[in-house]
Design a protein around this motif. Sequence first.
Motif, PDB file in Angstrom:
ATOM      1  N   GLN A 132      56.295  18.625  24.564  1.00 45.86           N
ATOM      2  CA  GLN A 132      56.258  17.222  24.790  1.00 45.86           C
ATOM      3  C   GLN A 132      55.562  16.303  25.288  1.00 45.86           C
ATOM      4  OE1 GLN A 132      60.270  18.310  25.799  1.00 45.86           O
ATOM      5  NE2 GLN A 132      61.447  17.908  23.741  1.00 45.86           N
ATOM      6  N   ASN A 133      55.439  17.024  26.212  1.00 42.97           N
ATOM      7  CA  ASN A 133      54.227  16.210  27.550  1.00 42.97           C
ATOM      8  C   ASN A 133      53.028  16.462  26.668  1.00 42.97           C
ATOM      9  OD1 ASN A 133      53.587  15.408  30.220  1.00 42.97           O
ATOM     10  ND2 ASN A 133      51.975  16.407  29.980  1.00 42.97           N
ATOM     11  N   GLY A 134      52.265  17.230  26.015  1.00 45.64           N
ATOM     12  CA  GLY A 134      50.663  16.459  25.043  1.00 45.64           C
ATOM     13  C   GLY A 134      50.937  16.125  24.155  1.00 45.64           C
ATOM     14  N   LEU A 135      52.565  15.243  23.140  1.00 44.83           N
ATOM     15  CA  LEU A 135      52.421  14.653  21.968  1.00 44.83           C
ATOM     16  C   LEU A 135      52.935  13.551  22.846  1.00 44.83           C
ATOM     17  CD1 LEU A 135      55.093  16.226  20.053  1.00 44.83           C
ATOM     18  CD2 LEU A 135      53.178  16.154  19.330  1.00 44.83           C
ATOM     19  N   LEU A 136      53.677  12.665  24.300  1.00 41.79           N
ATOM     20  CA  LEU A 136      53.367  12.159  24.740  1.00 41.79           C
ATOM     21  C   LEU A 136      52.518  11.407  25.569  1.00 41.79           C
ATOM     22  CD1 LEU A 136      54.958   9.719  26.488  1.00 41.79           C
ATOM     23  CD2 LEU A 136      55.746  11.238  27.783  1.00 41.79           C
ATOM     24  N   VAL A 137      51.507  12.482  25.472  1.00 43.27           N
ATOM     25  CA  VAL A 137      49.875  11.973  26.186  1.00 43.27           C
ATOM     26  C   VAL A 137      49.768  11.141  24.976  1.00 43.27           C
ATOM     27  CG1 VAL A 137      47.747  13.016  27.496  1.00 43.27           C
ATOM     28  CG2 VAL A 137      49.883  13.517  27.706  1.00 43.27           C
ATOM     29  N   ALA A 138      49.864  12.161  23.905  1.00 43.67           N
ATOM     30  CA  ALA A 138      49.223  11.470  22.992  1.00 43.67           C
ATOM     31  C   ALA A 138      49.237  10.385  22.505  1.00 43.67           C
ATOM     32  CB  ALA A 138      49.125  12.330  21.265  1.00 43.67           C
ATOM     33  N   LEU A 139      50.611   9.984  22.475  1.00 36.21           N
ATOM     34  CA  LEU A 139      50.830   8.686  21.960  1.00 36.21           C
ATOM     35  C   LEU A 139      50.450   7.551  22.833  1.00 36.21           C
ATOM     36  CD1 LEU A 139      52.853   6.462  20.364  1.00 36.21           C
ATOM     37  CD2 LEU A 139      54.440   7.276  21.843  1.00 36.21           C
ATOM     38  N   LEU A 140      50.634   8.221  24.716  1.00 35.53           N
ATOM     39  CA  LEU A 140      50.705   6.966  25.267  1.00 35.53           C
ATOM     40  C   LEU A 140      48.661   6.517  24.868  1.00 35.53           C
ATOM     41  CD1 LEU A 140      51.990   7.716  28.872  1.00 35.53           C
ATOM     42  CD2 LEU A 140      52.395   6.504  27.428  1.00 35.53           C
ATOM     43  N   PHE A 141      48.220   7.637  24.983  1.00 34.99           N
ATOM     44  CA  PHE A 141      46.496   7.603  24.754  1.00 34.99           C
ATOM     45  C   PHE A 141      46.168   6.635  23.383  1.00 34.99           C
ATOM     46  CE2 PHE A 141      42.368   8.627  23.912  1.00 34.99           C
ATOM     47  CZ  PHE A 141      41.250   9.263  25.074  1.00 34.99           C
ATOM     48  N   PHE A 142      46.648   6.494  22.422  1.00 34.52           N
ATOM     49  CA  PHE A 142      46.729   6.126  21.680  1.00 34.52           C
ATOM     50  C   PHE A 142      46.786   4.783  21.493  1.00 34.52           C
ATOM     51  CE2 PHE A 142      48.095   3.691  17.637  1.00 34.52           C
ATOM     52  CZ  PHE A 142      46.712   4.364  16.283  1.00 34.52           C
ATOM     53  N   VAL A 143      47.761   4.271  22.607  1.00 37.47           N
ATOM     54  CA  VAL A 143      48.287   2.942  22.330  1.00 37.47           C
ATOM     55  C   VAL A 143      47.722   2.284  23.271  1.00 37.47           C
ATOM     56  CG1 VAL A 143      50.571   1.783  23.518  1.00 37.47           C
ATOM     57  CG2 VAL A 143      50.915   3.426  22.161  1.00 37.47           C
ATOM     58  N   SER A 144      46.684   3.286  24.175  1.00 37.29           N
ATOM     59  CA  SER A 144      46.260   2.378  25.503  1.00 37.29           C
ATOM     60  C   SER A 144      44.604   2.003  25.390  1.00 37.29           C
ATOM     61  CB  SER A 144      46.364   3.174  27.135  1.00 37.29           C
ATOM     62  OG  SER A 144      46.208   4.475  27.006  1.00 37.29           O
ATOM     63  N   ARG A 145      44.495   3.682  25.030  1.00 36.99           N
ATOM     64  CA  ARG A 145      42.796   3.516  24.693  1.00 36.99           C
ATOM     65  C   ARG A 145      42.142   3.651  23.259  1.00 36.99           C
ATOM     66  NH1 ARG A 145      39.980   6.655  29.313  1.00 36.99           N
ATOM     67  NH2 ARG A 145      41.000   7.165  30.610  1.00 36.99           N
ATOM     68  N   VAL A 146      43.214   3.477  22.550  1.00 39.64           N
ATOM     69  CA  VAL A 146      42.351   2.736  21.408  1.00 39.64           C
ATOM     70  C   VAL A 146      43.193   2.162  20.613  1.00 39.64           C
ATOM     71  CG1 VAL A 146      42.910   3.650  18.477  1.00 39.64           C
ATOM     72  CG2 VAL A 146      43.145   5.688  20.645  1.00 39.64           C
ATOM     73  N   VAL A 147      44.495   1.453  20.726  1.00 40.08           N
ATOM     74  CA  VAL A 147      44.896  -0.287  20.681  1.00 40.08           C
ATOM     75  C   VAL A 147      44.669  -1.196  21.643  1.00 40.08           C
ATOM     76  CG1 VAL A 147      47.352  -1.574  20.016  1.00 40.08           C
ATOM     77  CG2 VAL A 147      46.750   1.021  19.285  1.00 40.08           C
ATOM     78  N   CYS A 148      44.892  -1.217  22.823  1.00 35.52           N
ATOM     79  CA  CYS A 148      44.914  -2.023  23.891  1.00 35.52           C
ATOM     80  C   CYS A 148      43.096  -2.003  24.340  1.00 35.52           C
ATOM     81  CB  CYS A 148      45.399  -1.556  25.218  1.00 35.52           C
ATOM     82  SG  CYS A 148      47.276  -1.932  24.543  1.00 35.52           S
ATOM     83  N   TYR A 149      42.870  -0.999  24.523  1.00 32.00           N
ATOM     84  CA  TYR A 149      41.215  -1.363  24.486  1.00 32.00           C
ATOM     85  C   TYR A 149      40.413  -1.993  23.670  1.00 32.00           C
ATOM     86  CZ  TYR A 149      36.496   1.095  26.364  1.00 32.00           C
ATOM     87  OH  TYR A 149      35.872   0.862  26.877  1.00 32.00           O
ATOM     88  N   GLY A 150      40.752  -1.296  21.664  1.00 34.13           N
ATOM     89  CA  GLY A 150      40.594  -2.128  20.655  1.00 34.13           C
ATOM     90  C   GLY A 150      40.507  -3.395  20.726  1.00 34.13           C
ATOM     91  N   LEU A 151      41.785  -3.852  20.814  1.00 32.74           N
ATOM     92  CA  LEU A 151      42.144  -5.311  20.998  1.00 32.74           C
ATOM     93  C   LEU A 151      40.988  -5.705  21.624  1.00 32.74           C
ATOM     94  CD1 LEU A 151      45.909  -5.324  20.321  1.00 32.74           C
ATOM     95  CD2 LEU A 151      44.307  -5.681  18.334  1.00 32.74           C
ATOM     96  N   GLY A 152      41.539  -5.205  22.789  1.00 28.16           N
ATOM     97  CA  GLY A 152      40.749  -5.991  24.469  1.00 28.16           C
ATOM     98  C   GLY A 152      39.615  -6.315  24.209  1.00 28.16           C
ATOM     99  N   LEU A 153      38.526  -5.016  24.258  1.00 33.38           N
ATOM    100  CA  LEU A 153      36.866  -5.683  22.983  1.00 33.38           C
ATOM    101  C   LEU A 153      36.093  -6.166  21.809  1.00 33.38           C
ATOM    102  CD1 LEU A 153      33.982  -4.089  23.990  1.00 33.38           C
ATOM    103  CD2 LEU A 153      34.690  -2.597  21.952  1.00 33.38           C
ATOM    104  N   ALA A 154      37.606  -6.857  21.183  1.00 29.01           N
ATOM    105  CA  ALA A 154      37.942  -7.796  20.123  1.00 29.01           C
ATOM    106  C   ALA A 154      37.833  -8.857  20.774  1.00 29.01           C
ATOM    107  CB  ALA A 154      38.939  -7.026  18.561  1.00 29.01           C
TER     108      ALA A 154
END
Length: 217
Positions: A125-147
């Motif tokens: 469960q902790n690993g899946l939570l990390v995966a979700l947070l990683f996706f939201v912060s380092r993929v989505v938010c980082y991507g939008l910020g970079l754009a």
Amino acid sequence: WTHSRSLLSQKTSPGVLFCLRDTLHLSPAASVVGYAHVPDVLARVFLGYLIYDLTFMIVYWRELRDVSGVVHHVLFMPSAAYVLAHSIMAFPFCWLSFCEVSTPFVNYRWHLAAAGRKGERIYVQNGLLVALLFFVSRVVCYGLGLAHLLSLARVWGPGSGEPLGHSLVVCLFALGYGLNLYWMAAIVKAARRAVQRGGGERVGASQSTDQLRDLRE
């Protein structure tokens, strides 16, 4: 070491709210090439942490062999130093700081593994939570910020009248995003295996080479 990383994330991730408040009054251009106090202070904390953490990884290289972690720090240490020297990138530091939101859970994964609890539900469960947070912060938010940052190239890029170093910093940010995508791919692969096997798989959001090696086992 893991405690220091958690402490950093506890300071920088909530600090995003203060960073945003400190940049709301700025124009889009000023938020990139202008100064804001709170982002500047947190950037100094972040740079100090990177220096400490890189030193630790070098001293304990034989045990850690954290190649991707070293690459990450080599990308962001000169970036942070340059940003501080020129008092720029106030708003980008907001979304860069938010990327640390997954760090405490990454460290909790390590503690669960060290305690021999990899076979328990909480580990998955902790690993899946990390995966979700990683996706939201380092993929989505980082991507939008970079754009958003790239859309303001007229402010910092060639022809803007700003130093070439501004453009080089943005290039380093882009390379950092590529590194996040590399980590995300490994995380998703490991999370899928863990769900299929019902636990016991090393699932944490790896942010270092040794953790990525664990994910592949």
